[in-house]
Design a protein around this motif. Structure first.
Motif, mmCIF file in Angstrom:
data_model
loop_
_atom_site.group_PDB
_atom_site.id
_atom_site.type_symbol
_atom_site.label_atom_id
_atom_site.label_comp_id
_atom_site.label_asym_id
_atom_site.label_seq_id
_atom_site.Cartn_x
_atom_site.Cartn_y
_atom_site.Cartn_z
ATOM 1 N N THR A 73 -6.210 16.462 156.943
ATOM 2 C CA THR A 73 -4.842 16.009 156.806
ATOM 3 C C THR A 73 -4.324 16.240 158.213
ATOM 4 O OG1 THR A 73 -4.071 18.445 156.388
ATOM 5 C CG2 THR A 73 -4.430 16.906 154.397
ATOM 6 N N GLY A 74 -3.049 15.711 158.554
ATOM 7 C CA GLY A 74 -2.559 15.724 159.762
ATOM 8 C C GLY A 74 -3.121 14.508 160.585
ATOM 9 N N VAL A 75 -3.850 13.448 160.120
ATOM 10 C CA VAL A 75 -4.434 12.467 160.892
ATOM 11 C C VAL A 75 -3.293 11.510 161.097
ATOM 12 C CG1 VAL A 75 -6.255 10.477 160.885
ATOM 13 C CG2 VAL A 75 -6.558 12.711 159.802
ATOM 14 N N GLU A 76 -3.078 11.232 162.541
ATOM 15 C CA GLU A 76 -2.010 10.277 163.211
ATOM 16 C C GLU A 76 -2.504 8.908 163.427
ATOM 17 O OE1 GLU A 76 -0.551 12.330 166.208
ATOM 18 O OE2 GLU A 76 0.460 13.725 165.063
ATOM 19 N N ASP A 77 -3.906 8.642 163.925
ATOM 20 C CA ASP A 77 -4.504 7.450 164.293
ATOM 21 C C ASP A 77 -6.052 7.607 164.145
ATOM 22 O OD1 ASP A 77 -4.631 4.809 164.986
ATOM 23 O OD2 ASP A 77 -4.328 5.189 167.161
ATOM 24 N N VAL A 78 -6.622 6.598 163.988
ATOM 25 C CA VAL A 78 -8.008 6.359 164.084
ATOM 26 C C VAL A 78 -8.241 5.400 165.357
ATOM 27 C CG1 VAL A 78 -10.268 5.720 163.009
ATOM 28 C CG2 VAL A 78 -8.690 6.398 161.840
ATOM 29 N N LYS A 79 -8.941 6.086 166.400
ATOM 30 C CA LYS A 79 -9.179 5.305 167.592
ATOM 31 C C LYS A 79 -10.361 4.575 167.638
ATOM 32 C CE LYS A 79 -6.609 8.019 171.022
ATOM 33 N NZ LYS A 79 -6.625 8.390 172.519
ATOM 34 N N ARG A 80 -11.571 5.075 167.073
ATOM 35 C CA ARG A 80 -12.696 4.331 167.034
ATOM 36 C C ARG A 80 -13.314 4.897 166.072
ATOM 37 N NH1 ARG A 80 -17.478 3.992 169.057
ATOM 38 N NH2 ARG A 80 -17.927 6.137 170.160
ATOM 39 N N PHE A 81 -14.657 4.272 165.514
ATOM 40 C CA PHE A 81 -15.310 4.560 164.560
ATOM 41 C C PHE A 81 -16.571 3.752 164.282
ATOM 42 C CE2 PHE A 81 -12.742 1.834 162.022
ATOM 43 C CZ PHE A 81 -13.520 1.241 161.097
ATOM 44 N N ASP A 82 -17.849 4.448 164.269
ATOM 45 C CA ASP A 82 -18.947 3.584 163.846
ATOM 46 C C ASP A 82 -19.613 4.695 162.878
ATOM 47 O OD1 ASP A 82 -20.486 5.518 165.651
ATOM 48 O OD2 ASP A 82 -20.211 3.933 167.207
ATOM 49 N N GLU A 83 -20.987 4.434 162.618
ATOM 50 C CA GLU A 83 -21.801 5.254 161.889
ATOM 51 C C GLU A 83 -22.127 6.530 162.338
ATOM 52 O OE1 GLU A 83 -24.859 3.247 159.899
ATOM 53 O OE2 GLU A 83 -23.786 2.501 158.614
ATOM 54 N N THR A 124 -5.063 13.328 165.839
ATOM 55 C CA THR A 124 -4.498 14.519 164.746
ATOM 56 C C THR A 124 -3.442 15.128 165.469
ATOM 57 O OG1 THR A 124 -5.522 16.533 165.221
ATOM 58 C CG2 THR A 124 -6.815 14.915 164.042
ATOM 59 N N SER A 125 -2.441 15.817 164.729
ATOM 60 C CA SER A 125 -1.381 16.702 165.359
ATOM 61 C C SER A 125 -1.911 17.892 166.096
ATOM 62 C CB SER A 125 -0.379 17.180 164.072
ATOM 63 O OG SER A 125 -1.105 17.815 162.983
ATOM 64 N N ASP A 126 -3.150 18.177 165.942
ATOM 65 C CA ASP A 126 -3.396 19.234 166.855
ATOM 66 C C ASP A 126 -4.423 18.701 168.056
ATOM 67 O OD1 ASP A 126 -2.295 21.176 165.726
ATOM 68 O OD2 ASP A 126 -3.948 21.800 164.510
ATOM 69 N N GLY A 127 -4.338 17.351 168.265
ATOM 70 C CA GLY A 127 -5.179 16.801 169.571
ATOM 71 C C GLY A 127 -6.306 15.563 168.946
ATOM 72 N N GLU A 128 -7.006 15.109 169.717
ATOM 73 C CA GLU A 128 -8.134 14.189 169.539
ATOM 74 C C GLU A 128 -9.341 15.192 168.765
ATOM 75 O OE1 GLU A 128 -7.938 10.470 172.210
ATOM 76 O OE2 GLU A 128 -9.189 11.613 172.718
ATOM 77 N N LEU A 129 -9.757 14.542 167.865
ATOM 78 C CA LEU A 129 -10.989 15.079 167.008
ATOM 79 C C LEU A 129 -12.135 14.062 166.991
ATOM 80 C CD1 LEU A 129 -12.130 17.285 164.928
ATOM 81 C CD2 LEU A 129 -10.931 16.002 163.184
ATOM 82 N N GLY A 143 0.414 9.026 154.873
ATOM 83 C CA GLY A 143 0.283 10.512 154.301
ATOM 84 C C GLY A 143 -0.807 11.385 155.528
ATOM 85 N N GLY A 144 -1.170 10.813 156.406
ATOM 86 C CA GLY A 144 -2.123 11.632 157.317
ATOM 87 C C GLY A 144 -3.339 12.061 156.567
ATOM 88 N N GLU A 145 -3.808 11.352 155.665
ATOM 89 C CA GLU A 145 -4.848 12.026 155.041
ATOM 90 C C GLU A 145 -6.200 11.094 155.261
ATOM 91 O OE1 GLU A 145 -3.674 12.453 151.089
ATOM 92 O OE2 GLU A 145 -2.364 13.911 151.459
ATOM 93 N N MET A 146 -7.533 11.974 155.353
ATOM 94 C CA MET A 146 -8.655 10.936 155.391
ATOM 95 C C MET A 146 -9.848 11.817 154.957
ATOM 96 S SD MET A 146 -10.595 10.094 159.076
ATOM 97 C CE MET A 146 -9.768 8.668 159.441
ATOM 98 N N ARG A 147 -10.744 10.910 154.377
ATOM 99 C CA ARG A 147 -12.082 11.495 153.850
ATOM 100 C C ARG A 147 -13.094 10.804 154.342
ATOM 101 N NH1 ARG A 147 -14.814 11.534 148.124
ATOM 102 N NH2 ARG A 147 -14.389 9.360 148.485
ATOM 103 N N ILE A 148 -13.925 11.439 155.080
ATOM 104 C CA ILE A 148 -15.259 11.101 155.522
ATOM 105 C C ILE A 148 -16.553 11.486 154.869
ATOM 106 C CG2 ILE A 148 -16.743 11.123 157.696
ATOM 107 C CD1 ILE A 148 -14.105 11.728 159.196
ATOM 108 N N THR A 149 -17.465 10.779 154.615
ATOM 109 C CA THR A 149 -18.736 11.019 154.123
ATOM 110 C C THR A 149 -19.941 10.768 154.949
ATOM 111 O OG1 THR A 149 -19.000 9.206 152.757
ATOM 112 C CG2 THR A 149 -17.747 10.929 151.681
ATOM 113 N N GLY A 150 -21.072 11.182 154.787
ATOM 114 C CA GLY A 150 -22.121 10.947 155.611
ATOM 115 C C GLY A 150 -22.612 12.605 156.095
#
Length: 94
Positions: free
Chosen positions: A25-35, A42-47, A63-70
């Motif tokens: 939770t607290g996700v504000e933006d997704v800058k980049r993603f790959d596998e 996030t509200s606490d810095g870049e993750l 809502g600032g929510e994200m779910r990641i699998t892998g």
């Protein structure tokens, strides 16, 4: 008629279940993603999430929510920099 009021963004929180399911939770933006890497603000810095076969299963920036699998190998934060100074300024501690 009921008026829907948008609430303030939720605080940043993460739950790692095993090494294969990360809920945030607290996700504000997704800058980049790959596998192998997902970078988000996030509200606490870049993750930075590193691993293999990473997939964003669910994302709600409203809502600032994200779910990641892998297979999640590591999580690391970088502070958000607020303006001021270039490379040499940061190098000299200014």
């Amino acid at each position: 008629m009921t008026e829907r009021i948008s609430s303030a963004p939720s605080p940043h929180r993460l739950t790692l279940e095993g090494r294969g399911n990360l809920i945030l939770t607290g996700v504000e933006d997704v800058k980049r993603f790959d596998e192998e890497e997902i970078i988000m603000t996030t509200s606490d810095g870049e993750l930075f999430v590193h691993g293999e076969g990473l997939h964003i299963e669910a994302l709600s920036l409203d809502g600032g929510e994200m779910r990641i699998t892998g297979r999640i190998d590591s999580l690391s934060y970088e502070e958000l920099h607020t303006g001021g100074g270039g490379f040499f300024s940061r190098l000299m501690g200014g």
